[in-house]
Write an enzyme that holds these catalytic residues in place. Structure first.
Site, mmCIF file in Angstrom:
data_model
loop_
_atom_site.group_PDB
_atom_site.id
_atom_site.type_symbol
_atom_site.label_atom_id
_atom_site.label_comp_id
_atom_site.label_asym_id
_atom_site.label_seq_id
_atom_site.Cartn_x
_atom_site.Cartn_y
_atom_site.Cartn_z
ATOM 1 N N PRO A 104 0.928 -1.430 0.170
ATOM 2 C CA PRO A 104 -0.194 -0.094 -0.061
ATOM 3 C C PRO A 104 0.651 1.279 -0.110
ATOM 4 C CG PRO A 104 -0.749 -1.629 2.014
ATOM 5 C CD PRO A 104 0.575 -1.919 1.211
ATOM 6 N N ASP A 108 11.162 -6.764 22.136
ATOM 7 C CA ASP A 108 12.635 -6.805 21.525
ATOM 8 C C ASP A 108 12.838 -8.353 21.267
ATOM 9 O OD1 ASP A 108 13.398 -4.259 21.651
ATOM 10 O OD2 ASP A 108 14.127 -4.257 23.741
ATOM 11 N N HIS A 114 17.162 0.501 29.987
ATOM 12 C CA HIS A 114 16.759 -0.435 28.717
ATOM 13 C C HIS A 114 17.505 0.162 27.467
ATOM 14 C CE1 HIS A 114 14.089 -3.279 26.531
ATOM 15 N NE2 HIS A 114 14.252 -2.241 25.612
ATOM 16 N N GLU A 115 17.008 1.485 27.130
ATOM 17 C CA GLU A 115 17.560 2.080 26.075
ATOM 18 C C GLU A 115 19.024 2.314 26.095
ATOM 19 O OE1 GLU A 115 15.523 2.396 23.507
ATOM 20 O OE2 GLU A 115 13.856 1.646 24.704
ATOM 21 N N GLY A 148 2.346 4.030 -4.565
ATOM 22 C CA GLY A 148 2.070 4.803 -5.661
ATOM 23 C C GLY A 148 1.153 4.087 -7.104
HETATM 24 P P1 ADP Z 1 -1.375 2.822 -3.798
HETATM 25 O O1 ADP Z 1 -2.131 3.131 -4.661
HETATM 26 O O2 ADP Z 1 -0.152 2.117 -4.009
HETATM 27 O O3 ADP Z 1 -1.831 2.570 -2.544
HETATM 28 P P2 ADP Z 1 -1.451 5.911 -4.072
HETATM 29 O O4 ADP Z 1 -0.931 5.765 -5.396
HETATM 30 O O5 ADP Z 1 -2.651 5.699 -3.597
HETATM 31 O O6 ADP Z 1 -0.805 4.175 -3.606
HETATM 32 O O7 ADP Z 1 -0.403 6.747 -3.161
HETATM 33 C C1 ADP Z 1 -0.724 7.677 -2.234
HETATM 34 C C2 ADP Z 1 -0.049 8.855 -2.345
HETATM 35 O O8 ADP Z 1 1.125 9.015 -1.988
HETATM 36 C C3 ADP Z 1 0.029 9.378 -3.721
HETATM 37 O O9 ADP Z 1 -1.194 10.044 -3.934
HETATM 38 C C4 ADP Z 1 1.173 10.261 -3.668
HETATM 39 O O10 ADP Z 1 0.736 11.622 -3.139
HETATM 40 C C5 ADP Z 1 2.032 9.621 -2.721
HETATM 41 N N1 ADP Z 1 3.079 8.966 -3.353
HETATM 42 C C6 ADP Z 1 3.101 7.659 -3.495
HETATM 43 N N2 ADP Z 1 4.239 7.107 -4.229
HETATM 44 C C7 ADP Z 1 4.716 8.130 -4.696
HETATM 45 C C8 ADP Z 1 5.579 8.375 -5.752
HETATM 46 N N3 ADP Z 1 6.541 7.407 -6.006
HETATM 47 N N4 ADP Z 1 5.907 9.722 -6.023
HETATM 48 C C9 ADP Z 1 5.105 10.866 -5.446
HETATM 49 N N5 ADP Z 1 4.295 10.544 -4.681
HETATM 50 C C10 ADP Z 1 3.860 9.351 -4.231
HETATM 51 ZN ZN ZN Z 2 14.271 -2.294 23.679
#
Ligand code: ADP
Ligand code: ZN
Length: 642
Positions: free
Chosen positions: A223, A518, A442-443, A226
């Protein structure tokens, strides 16, 4: 594409229809029932009726089917069950099933007027009460179905009673103003589309030569990388209309609607060809038929079949290219990827450093930045971010800057925006002082390990500000996006991950639940080293499906067990061996640098965040641990790196 708003359940057209039908039903029963049960008729037995006629109290009788109504000369008063006295001017009875030849004679001899009104209406009335609602229901369904289909031609009226307006968009048609200029990175994918753009610009050129272009292109990738963007940009480059719909929207209201929507979508795209059809979330309709569980099967299959039929049906002359996006190409029905359908697949991966840099640059076009902002270093630190997440990061930073009343976005805003995206919101007040001290140790343990293991990713910063589900964070700066991880590097990573827990144990002789995550990470890494990358001597250069990652989800695939119990035990031993070895290594290192651990933890308690150079200053010159320390883990996991 942002997902369209779902229709709230109460506004759903089906709910509305049932509401109306219920209302009309109740009304019918009420009104028909009212005429059917007039209160001034006294129901009597047939014998009683005849007695009343013989007594001469009846002036007129009316025969209606099996019912007989008699008008009384004088109204009678009868006490009702409730005790009230009711007055009746008419009596009512039912004729016995055996004809009574004496009745007519009796009536005539008592001079009773006889009225026969043919068929009794009580039967009709009853039928009305029971049938009318069903007739209405059927009528509405037919009406609604018509509306759904008829409305699609206009692309905006697919609703019943004009409600559920948010459902109005069955697909969107747009002339895209997005072009490749708006897409950063994704060079391979862009190259794939050059030909398609050329074809869409001038289909005749290709058709004259009999050149065949793919009908369908499958865009596969996680997801936010782009997929929608590049499909839209392809339409923009070619200057053709872009029809888009999401797979999950197909399967919504009435059975059969999905298929008719597909038909309608393709019809309209053909009318406007050359054109691009974009189907988002193809997997929601296109998953392999045997895989799906739960309801909605039939609808999904009908929709899928319709898509296949449409794609098979149109000829190259129609110049429509269908693009579909999915993050699960592996679960798609094989019928979808057969030749003549989605036979070309373009894979979009998460952006690498350079691509991230250009995506960031693209999205800061309208955001004023201070001079100290270094987008290149930001790109370095955002390993694993998708394009959408990078865009979101810029936006979060701008929001933060605006809230603080700044005129420009600075690197602090960007850092905070990044934290916010990675770990959710800050939640300061939830931790008490004692907990905070444990977190600091821890950190500090993680950070000190990172400092003391040469060859590990350099430390960027360490913080004990709780955010989201994490109580603190130690951030390292990878030199580049790593593809090949050496065994040595992986072991160090495990030692650093375990360092937090070991530090807690060292100081408190106790462990908190905060180290659970972790442990999970360290175990996963160790498992993959043993099972996937053949980094265990005892098992040798072999791979087991147990530790494999799903390419698109980053999840482990289901355990497919194709090895013996013996091997399984050996695998477990090896994984534990790696973890034990690295725990020991961390223990030795931290024990011998206990003073430094205290210094770091105290500084963290005071300042909450330490950058790498501050850590360096605090620690002063240090001797790295002897190379021999914790060799046991190494020996167990010897072997060549993948
Ligand atoms: P997908 O369809 O793969 O889930 P989207 O195309 O809906 O992702 O991407 C969501 C938004 O993220 C886009 O509208 C854009 O603004 C930004 N984005 C994602 N990939 C790019 C890219 N390669 N260059 C510029 N903007 C991007
Ligand atoms: Zn840790």
């Amino acid at each position: 594409m942002p997902p369209e708003k779902k229709t709230p359940i109460l506004k759903h057209p089906l709910v509305k229809i049932f509401f109306w039908i219920a209302l009309i039903w109740v009304a019918c029963i009420y009104f028909l029932g009212y005429f059917h049960l007039p209160s001034n008729k006294l129901t009597v037995s047939y014998t009683d009726f005849k007695n009343k006629v013989s007594a001469g109290t009846v002036s007129q009788v009316t025969f209606k089917g099996e019912s007989v109504y008699g008008k009384l000369k004088e109204p009678v008063k009868v006490p009702s069950e409730g005790g009230a006295i009711m007055t009746y001017a008419e009596i009512e009875t039912t004729l016995p099933p055996v004809a009574d030849p004496a009745l007519l004679g009796l009536l005539e001899s008592n001079r009773v007027a006889i009225i026969a009104s043919g068929k009794g209406d009580s039967l009709l009335t009853t039928a009305m009460v029971y049938l009318l609602p069903w007739l209405l229901l059927m009528g509405f369904l037919v009406y609604a179905g018509r509306k759904m289909q008829g409305g699609m031609g206009g692309g905006g009226r697919g609703n019943v009673f004009s409600v559920g307006k948010s459902k109005a968009k069955l697909y969107t048609k747009s002339s895209s103003d997005v072009t490749f200029k708006d897409v950063a990175g994704l060079t391979n994918a862009k190259a794939e589309f050059v030909e398609i753009i050329d074809f869409l610009k001038d289909p005749a050129k290709y058709l004259a030569l009999g050149a065949k272009l793919p009908k369908g292109v499958l865009l596969a990738g996680p997801p936010g990388v782009g997929k929608t963007l590049i499909a839209r940009a392809t339409a923009g480059e070619a200057g053709v209309p872009f029809f888009s719909i999401s797979g999950s929207e197909f399967i919504e209201i009435f059975v059969g609607v999905g298929a008719s929507r597909v038909r309608d979508l393709f019809e309209n795209a053909k009318k406007d060809s050359p054109a691009i059809i974009f189907i988002d979330e193809l997997d929601s309709i296109g998953r392999a038929r045997s895989v799906g569980v739960g309801g909605g099967h039939e609808e999904r299959e009908q929709t899928l079949n319709q898509i296949l039929a449409e794609m098979d049906g149109f000829s190259p002359q129609e110049s429509v290219i269908v693009m579909a996006a999915t993050n699960r190409p592996d679960i798609l029905d094989p019928a979808l990827v057969r030749p003549g359908r989605f036979d070309r697949q373009v894979n979009l991966d998460l952006p690498q450093k350079n691509a991230r840099h250009s995506i960031l640059k693209l999205h800061v076009r309208e955001v004023p930045l201070t001079d100290d902002v270094d987008l290149e270093s930001l790109a370095k630190r955002t390993v694993g971010f998708s394009g959408a997440e990078l865009k979101n990061l810029i936006n979060e930073a701008a929001l933060l800057a605006a809230r603080k009343g700044k005129l420009k976005v600075d690197s602090e805003d960007l850092d905070q925006g990044m934290d916010k995206i990675i770990m959710g919101l800050e939640r300061e007040d939830l931790v008490n002082d004692e907990e905070k001290r444990a977190i600091a140790y821890h950190e500090a343990g993680h950070a000190l390990m990172a400092k003391l293991l040469p060859g590990a990713d350099p430390l960027k910063r360490v913080s004990i500000i709780p955010r989201g589900s994490s109580l603190g964070a130690t951030e390292q700066l990878p030199n580049e996006d790593r593809h090949n991880l050496s065994r040595d590097y992986l072991l160090k990573r495990i030692a650093i991950i375990l360092g937090g827990r070991v530090a807690e144990k060292l100081v408190y002789n106790d462990i908190t639940t905060g180290a659970g995550d972790d442990l999970k990470k360290a175990t996963q890494l160790a498992r993959r080293m043993v099972c996937q990358w053949g980094m265990s001597d005892a098992l040798g250069p072999i791979t087991f499906p147990k530790g494999e990652q799903d390419r698109y989800l980053g999840r482990e695939v289901a355990d497919v067990k194709d090895f013996s119990e013996n091997t399984a035990r050996l695998i477990d031993d090896e994984i534990l061996g790696v973890l034990r070895g690295m725990e020991k290594r961390a223990e030795e290192i931290l024990k011998s640098h206990r003073d430094k651990l205290d210094i770091l933890a105290n500084a963290l308690l005071e300042q909450e965040v330490l950058m790498n150079d501050e850590v360096d200053r605090l620690l002063g010159p240090m001797t790295p641990p002897s190379a021999e320390a914790g060799r046991e883990g190494d020996r167990r996991a010897a072997g060549d790196a993948a």
